[in-house]
Design an enzyme around this catalytic site. Sequence first.
Site, PDB file in Angstrom:
ATOM      1  N   ALA A  75       0.853  -1.191   0.000  1.00 36.40           N
ATOM      2  CA  ALA A  75       0.000   0.000   0.000  1.00 36.40           C
ATOM      3  C   ALA A  75       0.885   1.235   0.000  1.00 36.40           C
ATOM      4  CB  ALA A  75      -0.919   0.008   1.223  1.00 36.40           C
TER       5      ALA A  75
ATOM      6  N   GLY B 239       3.011   7.820   3.915  1.00 37.58           N
ATOM      7  CA  GLY B 239       3.942   6.697   3.952  1.00 37.58           C
ATOM      8  C   GLY B 239       3.450   5.529   3.120  1.00 37.58           C
TER       9      GLY B 239
ATOM     10  N   LYS C 192       5.271   0.131   8.133  1.00 35.26           N
ATOM     11  CA  LYS C 192       4.883   1.415   7.531  1.00 35.26           C
ATOM     12  C   LYS C 192       6.089   2.354   7.594  1.00 35.26           C
ATOM     13  CE  LYS C 192       0.821   3.293   8.497  1.00 35.26           C
ATOM     14  NZ  LYS C 192      -0.230   4.144   9.142  1.00 35.26           N
TER      15      LYS C 192
ATOM     16  N   ASP D 262     -11.289   7.627  11.924  1.00 33.34           N
ATOM     17  CA  ASP D 262     -11.310   7.630  10.457  1.00 33.34           C
ATOM     18  C   ASP D 262     -11.585   6.223   9.910  1.00 33.34           C
ATOM     19  OD1 ASP D 262     -11.123   8.737   7.944  1.00 33.34           O
ATOM     20  OD2 ASP D 262      -8.954   8.529   7.807  1.00 33.34           O
TER      21      ASP D 262
END
Length: 561
Positions: A131, A136, A152, A287
């Site tokens: 991803a 990042g 990450k 979120d």
Amino acid sequence: MSHKPEKIRRYYKFIRFMLKYWNSDIFRKTSAIAMDEGYDDDDDERNEHKFEQSPQELVEDLKDMGPTYIKLGQLLSTRPDLLPDEYLDALANLQDNISPVPFEDVREIVEEELGTKISKAFNFFEEKPIASASIGQVHRAELLSGQPVAVKVQRPGIKDQFLKDLETLDEMTKMAVKHLEKAKTYALDEVFAELRHVLLNELDYKKEAQNLKTLKRNLRDYEHIIVPAPINDYSSTRVLTMEFVSGKKITSLSPLRQIESDFSELVEELVEAYLQQIINDGFAHADPHPGNIKFTAENKIALIDLGMVARFSPHLQDQLIALLLAMSKSNGEKAADVLLKMSEQNEWSDKHKFTKTVTQVIMESKDSRAKDLETGRILIQLNRLAVNTHIKLPVEINILGKILLNLDQIIAMLDPDYDLRMAIHDNVTGIMRKKMLSELKPENFFELILETKNFLEKMPGRMNRISENLANNELKIEIDAIDEKRVTDGFQKVANRITLGLIIAATIIGASMLMQVPSDFTIFGYPGLAMIFFLLAAAGGIMLTYVIIFRDENLDDNKKI
């Protein structure tokens, strides 16, 4: 501070973007929907795909603006109440299809942050990211112990870029608030301050690691909710290593699987888990958009990104309980009353209009289901209504609306006919009971006992003093309702001016009478003594006028708090 030419370039990019989209049909529709101004849906259908700027053009413009504006685009992509579907889909790609950082840069950051070679820290570290986002990107790896992990890694130079963009936005926001009435009404400076806080927190992976630990601990009793644990020894400010969770985005579920599977229990647990975060823990994943939610092969839900969290104080939690219960019962008047109690108001606040409209909005959505995406949208709409009626609601109300709006989308994928309002009513009641039981802790009793002990110890002495003063007719009760000194000072000022005015008037009358008395001493051909008194009276009148007009201070400015 940044160098002047670079600063000018940033201003130029921002102003060019605003000029291009300010009067766009896209944002005209957005504004109409946001302000509930009755945008014509029929016109929208006839002109579908005929906006001046295409969805991909908006995406590319945001990419050209830089990572800060990409984050803004990501936030917009989770707002189906504001933008047409084709634009939402295009902005959603900002969450997944950002060009990855070259692996050599990733290697340099990881080795610098962990203080060792990648080959010595991991059995393997995949060069291709799984991803890539604006801040990042994530790589799959395996620890020396054999544990699969997700790593990450923050993009190089991203923090400096964010700070420069935020500096530009800060200056433009201050300018807008200073000169534009709409900017003042919507408190754009406060909105920007909140955005700055959120973005800077997302740049610190140590804070995200702590968020993961806290949420994992709080949701440990929910067997179908997964929160990956961070690996402390392999994490830093710019590198976050956590347990790897295998799964797919919840929006990628096939229609066949949605039909064949019954996700009602999973949805029930997800709703309860989020209500637990909001009204009991006071710490919530802020979120939960579909890109941050993974659906595993075991039909579990994983919350994988905790860069953005919301915190609710104990007092606010109690108010949110009352608000959610009122909304679940479609009791608009009660909901409006709760919102008014937690709001800030001024002399322009229209509480009657606010209450009337809140009641209407909540009643109209009484029979909505998850697929209607109503619950979170209503809260966001009420927040805008508050702004229009000069009522300021806590920022947490908009955060809660955003959480519920994203939750609506997830539930709509798993169980479109789910009754979120009824679920909120049932779960809030149960969570309230749990909260009350959890507060029955020994330490809370000890605190109560200490306060009671102090009260009882001081009570006899206080009662003796009261009874003694009462017997001696010396009991006095002071009410701090009127500032007596200011009132007496005001009366004294009025009396002084009346007296001075009478003296001036008497002087003028005396001067006019002396004009009739012949005298060898003259000024400008008139009796000298009469002219002196007249000039003194004129000077006194001018001085009094000057003091009244220019030197008096407004009482409101001198008000003592």
